[in-house]
Design a protein around this motif. Structure first.
Motif, PDB file in Angstrom:
ATOM      1  N   TRP A  35       0.846  -1.209   0.000  1.00 40.89           N
ATOM      2  CA  TRP A  35       0.000   0.000   0.000  1.00 40.89           C
ATOM      3  C   TRP A  35       0.875   1.251   0.000  1.00 40.89           C
ATOM      4  CZ3 TRP A  35       0.038   3.639   4.021  1.00 40.89           C
ATOM      5  CH2 TRP A  35      -0.810   4.724   3.810  1.00 40.89           C
ATOM      6  N   ALA A  36       1.961   1.213   0.763  1.00 42.79           N
ATOM      7  CA  ALA A  36       2.857   2.373   0.833  1.00 42.79           C
ATOM      8  C   ALA A  36       3.441   2.715  -0.529  1.00 42.79           C
ATOM      9  CB  ALA A  36       3.985   2.115   1.840  1.00 42.79           C
ATOM     10  N   GLU A  37       3.432   1.755  -1.449  1.00 45.62           N
ATOM     11  CA  GLU A  37       3.903   2.023  -2.805  1.00 45.62           C
ATOM     12  C   GLU A  37       3.078   3.128  -3.460  1.00 45.62           C
ATOM     13  OE1 GLU A  37       5.263  -0.450  -6.811  1.00 45.62           O
ATOM     14  OE2 GLU A  37       4.064  -1.435  -5.265  1.00 45.62           O
ATOM     15  N   ASN A  38       1.786   3.222  -3.100  1.00 44.34           N
ATOM     16  CA  ASN A  38       0.952   4.317  -3.602  1.00 44.34           C
ATOM     17  C   ASN A  38       1.575   5.673  -3.291  1.00 44.34           C
ATOM     18  OD1 ASN A  38      -1.271   2.746  -4.596  1.00 44.34           O
ATOM     19  ND2 ASN A  38      -1.915   2.425  -2.498  1.00 44.34           N
ATOM     20  N   VAL A  39       2.010   5.818  -2.059  1.00 42.44           N
ATOM     21  CA  VAL A  39       2.582   7.091  -1.602  1.00 42.44           C
ATOM     22  C   VAL A  39       3.886   7.386  -2.344  1.00 42.44           C
ATOM     23  CG1 VAL A  39       3.409   8.388   0.401  1.00 42.44           C
ATOM     24  CG2 VAL A  39       1.526   6.754   0.661  1.00 42.44           C
ATOM     25  N   VAL A  40       4.720   6.372  -2.494  1.00 42.52           N
ATOM     26  CA  VAL A  40       5.998   6.540  -3.187  1.00 42.52           C
ATOM     27  C   VAL A  40       5.778   6.901  -4.652  1.00 42.52           C
ATOM     28  CG1 VAL A  40       8.113   5.371  -3.908  1.00 42.52           C
ATOM     29  CG2 VAL A  40       7.226   5.027  -1.595  1.00 42.52           C
ATOM     30  N   VAL A  41       4.820   6.255  -5.292  1.00 45.65           N
ATOM     31  CA  VAL A  41       4.491   6.566  -6.686  1.00 45.65           C
ATOM     32  C   VAL A  41       4.087   8.031  -6.821  1.00 45.65           C
ATOM     33  CG1 VAL A  41       2.769   6.179  -8.500  1.00 45.65           C
ATOM     34  CG2 VAL A  41       3.895   4.236  -7.425  1.00 45.65           C
ATOM     35  N   ALA A  42       3.272   8.516  -5.896  1.00 47.08           N
ATOM     36  CA  ALA A  42       2.839   9.919  -5.934  1.00 47.08           C
ATOM     37  C   ALA A  42       4.028  10.865  -5.775  1.00 47.08           C
ATOM     38  CB  ALA A  42       1.806  10.177  -4.843  1.00 47.08           C
ATOM     39  N   LEU A  43       4.941  10.539  -4.876  1.00 49.14           N
ATOM     40  CA  LEU A  43       6.114  11.394  -4.652  1.00 49.14           C
ATOM     41  C   LEU A  43       6.966  11.513  -5.914  1.00 49.14           C
ATOM     42  CD1 LEU A  43       7.250  10.247  -1.071  1.00 49.14           C
ATOM     43  CD2 LEU A  43       6.180  12.417  -1.697  1.00 49.14           C
ATOM     44  N   TRP A  44       7.186  10.391  -6.597  1.00 49.07           N
ATOM     45  CA  TRP A  44       8.018  10.420  -7.799  1.00 49.07           C
ATOM     46  C   TRP A  44       7.254  10.931  -9.023  1.00 49.07           C
ATOM     47  CZ3 TRP A  44      12.930  10.754  -7.753  1.00 49.07           C
ATOM     48  CH2 TRP A  44      13.691  10.123  -6.768  1.00 49.07           C
ATOM     49  N   GLN A  45       5.927  10.993  -8.902  1.00 54.80           N
ATOM     50  CA  GLN A  45       5.154  11.534 -10.019  1.00 54.80           C
ATOM     51  C   GLN A  45       5.236  13.059 -10.056  1.00 54.80           C
ATOM     52  OE1 GLN A  45       4.167   9.301 -11.972  1.00 54.80           O
ATOM     53  NE2 GLN A  45       2.909  10.365 -13.479  1.00 54.80           N
ATOM     54  N   ILE A  46       5.477  13.688  -8.911  1.00 53.27           N
ATOM     55  CA  ILE A  46       5.527  15.161  -8.845  1.00 53.27           C
ATOM     56  C   ILE A  46       6.554  15.746  -9.819  1.00 53.27           C
ATOM     57  CG2 ILE A  46       6.081  17.129  -7.351  1.00 53.27           C
ATOM     58  CD1 ILE A  46       4.834  15.518  -5.029  1.00 53.27           C
ATOM     59  N   PRO A  47       7.818  15.289  -9.813  1.00 57.42           N
ATOM     60  CA  PRO A  47       8.769  15.885 -10.767  1.00 57.42           C
ATOM     61  C   PRO A  47       8.417  15.609 -12.223  1.00 57.42           C
ATOM     62  CG  PRO A  47       9.772  14.018  -9.623  1.00 57.42           C
ATOM     63  CD  PRO A  47       8.497  14.324  -8.917  1.00 57.42           C
ATOM     64  N   ARG A  48       7.664  14.535 -12.495  1.00 60.42           N
ATOM     65  CA  ARG A  48       7.278  14.241 -13.877  1.00 60.42           C
ATOM     66  C   ARG A  48       6.400  15.348 -14.463  1.00 60.42           C
ATOM     67  NH1 ARG A  48       7.445   8.817 -11.781  1.00 60.42           N
ATOM     68  NH2 ARG A  48       8.671   7.435 -13.138  1.00 60.42           N
ATOM     69  N   PHE A  49       5.588  15.973 -13.629  1.00 65.85           N
ATOM     70  CA  PHE A  49       4.724  17.055 -14.106  1.00 65.85           C
ATOM     71  C   PHE A  49       5.541  18.250 -14.595  1.00 65.85           C
ATOM     72  CE2 PHE A  49       1.599  14.830 -11.440  1.00 65.85           C
ATOM     73  CZ  PHE A  49       0.508  14.824 -12.287  1.00 65.85           C
ATOM     74  N   PHE A  50       6.739  18.412 -14.054  1.00 72.70           N
ATOM     75  CA  PHE A  50       7.525  19.608 -14.360  1.00 72.70           C
ATOM     76  C   PHE A  50       8.590  19.370 -15.436  1.00 72.70           C
ATOM     77  CE2 PHE A  50       5.733  20.108 -10.151  1.00 72.70           C
ATOM     78  CZ  PHE A  50       5.158  21.369 -10.257  1.00 72.70           C
ATOM     79  N   VAL A  51       8.742  18.120 -15.858  1.00 77.36           N
ATOM     80  CA  VAL A  51       9.680  17.834 -16.960  1.00 77.36           C
ATOM     81  C   VAL A  51       8.949  17.363 -18.219  1.00 77.36           C
ATOM     82  CG1 VAL A  51      11.569  17.284 -15.392  1.00 77.36           C
ATOM     83  CG2 VAL A  51      10.096  15.436 -16.224  1.00 77.36           C
ATOM     84  N   ALA A  52       7.646  17.096 -18.105  1.00 75.07           N
ATOM     85  CA  ALA A  52       6.867  16.626 -19.255  1.00 75.07           C
ATOM     86  C   ALA A  52       6.713  17.738 -20.291  1.00 75.07           C
ATOM     87  CB  ALA A  52       5.496  16.141 -18.804  1.00 75.07           C
ATOM     88  N   ARG A  53       6.435  17.335 -21.533  1.00 76.17           N
ATOM     89  CA  ARG A  53       6.165  18.333 -22.570  1.00 76.17           C
ATOM     90  C   ARG A  53       4.705  18.763 -22.483  1.00 76.17           C
ATOM     91  NH1 ARG A  53       3.153  16.710 -26.876  1.00 76.17           N
ATOM     92  NH2 ARG A  53       3.052  14.497 -27.442  1.00 76.17           N
ATOM     93  N   GLY A  54       4.350  19.812 -23.197  1.00 75.64           N
ATOM     94  CA  GLY A  54       2.979  20.282 -23.223  1.00 75.64           C
ATOM     95  C   GLY A  54       2.071  19.300 -23.944  1.00 75.64           C
ATOM     96  N   ASN A  55       0.762  19.515 -23.820  1.00 76.51           N
ATOM     97  CA  ASN A  55      -0.196  18.609 -24.452  1.00 76.51           C
ATOM     98  C   ASN A  55      -0.228  18.745 -25.968  1.00 76.51           C
ATOM     99  OD1 ASN A  55      -1.038  17.453 -22.009  1.00 76.51           O
ATOM    100  ND2 ASN A  55      -2.449  19.148 -21.623  1.00 76.51           N
TER     101      ASN A  55
END
Length: 207
Positions: A35-55
């Protein structure tokens, strides 16, 4: 050849199983770890929002928009994580999920901190691998929003349903091993499926 992110997840699964067996965990504790993997996934997803390209190809880098989308994701995904955690606590740990009970489990369960560190590192390897090979920079922002759900929902449905059955087994060690095997198989399957989708042309993948 096995990719580094998948290898890291498999190593984590083996590490968590070794810790669980050595420390004599009950099967419910490894379900808490998953279950704690959910939390870890969310933490590492944060930087993805700021390095992704636009839509769209012509969309510029709009920081306020990325902050909003990231915040929306954390709230929405946080609700999902809370509900999942409540089920794990009520069905398997037989207590209410609160901040105190979560922290108490982390601080008093032998080996759990090391297992959580392994979980954090394994998903960190996945993020930096995507950054190095260019996947993180070429993934559209809206796709980043939905990425965790495709993997984590299927994975944890498998683990929860399997855990419910395995907890009835009279041998805790057998339950721990079977849970680790089921999760590893699900990890491999979902990773292969994600790789195939990334290899498809954009128009085919969207179809």
């Amino acid at each position: 050849m096995m990719k580094l992110p998948l290898a890291a997840l498999i190593v984590f699964n083996l590490l968590s199983l070794a810790i669980a067996l050595y420390m004599g965990w009950k099967p419910a504790m490894i379900l808490f770890l998953y279950w704690a993997e959910n939390v870890v996934v969310a933490l590492w997803q944060i930087p993805r929002f700021f390095v992704a390209r636009g839509n769209s190809p012509n969309e510029g880098y709009k920081l306020p928009n990325r902050v909003f989308v990231c915040a929306f994701f954390l709230v929405h995904y946080g609700i999902f994580t809370f509900v999942h955690g409540t089920l794990v606590f009520s069905l398997f740990l037989h207590e209410e999920m609160t901040q105190d009970t979560v922290l108490d489990l982390v601080s008093t369960t032998p080996g759990l901190k090391l297992a959580l560190l392994g979980l954090l590192v394994s998903h960190g390897v996945q993020f930096f691998s995507e950054l190095v090979n260019g996947v993180a920079n070429t993934t559209p922002l809206d796709k980043v929003m939905g990425q965790p759900y495709k993997r984590i929902v299927v994975l944890h449905l498998v683990v929860l349903l399997s855990g419910g059955l395995l907890l009835f087994l009279p041998y805790p060690m057998a339950s721990l091993i079977l849970l680790a095997i089921i999760k590893t198989v699900a990890d491999v399957y979902l990773d292969r499926k994600q790789m195939k989708q990334q290899e498809m042309p954009a128009n085919v993948a969207q179809f």
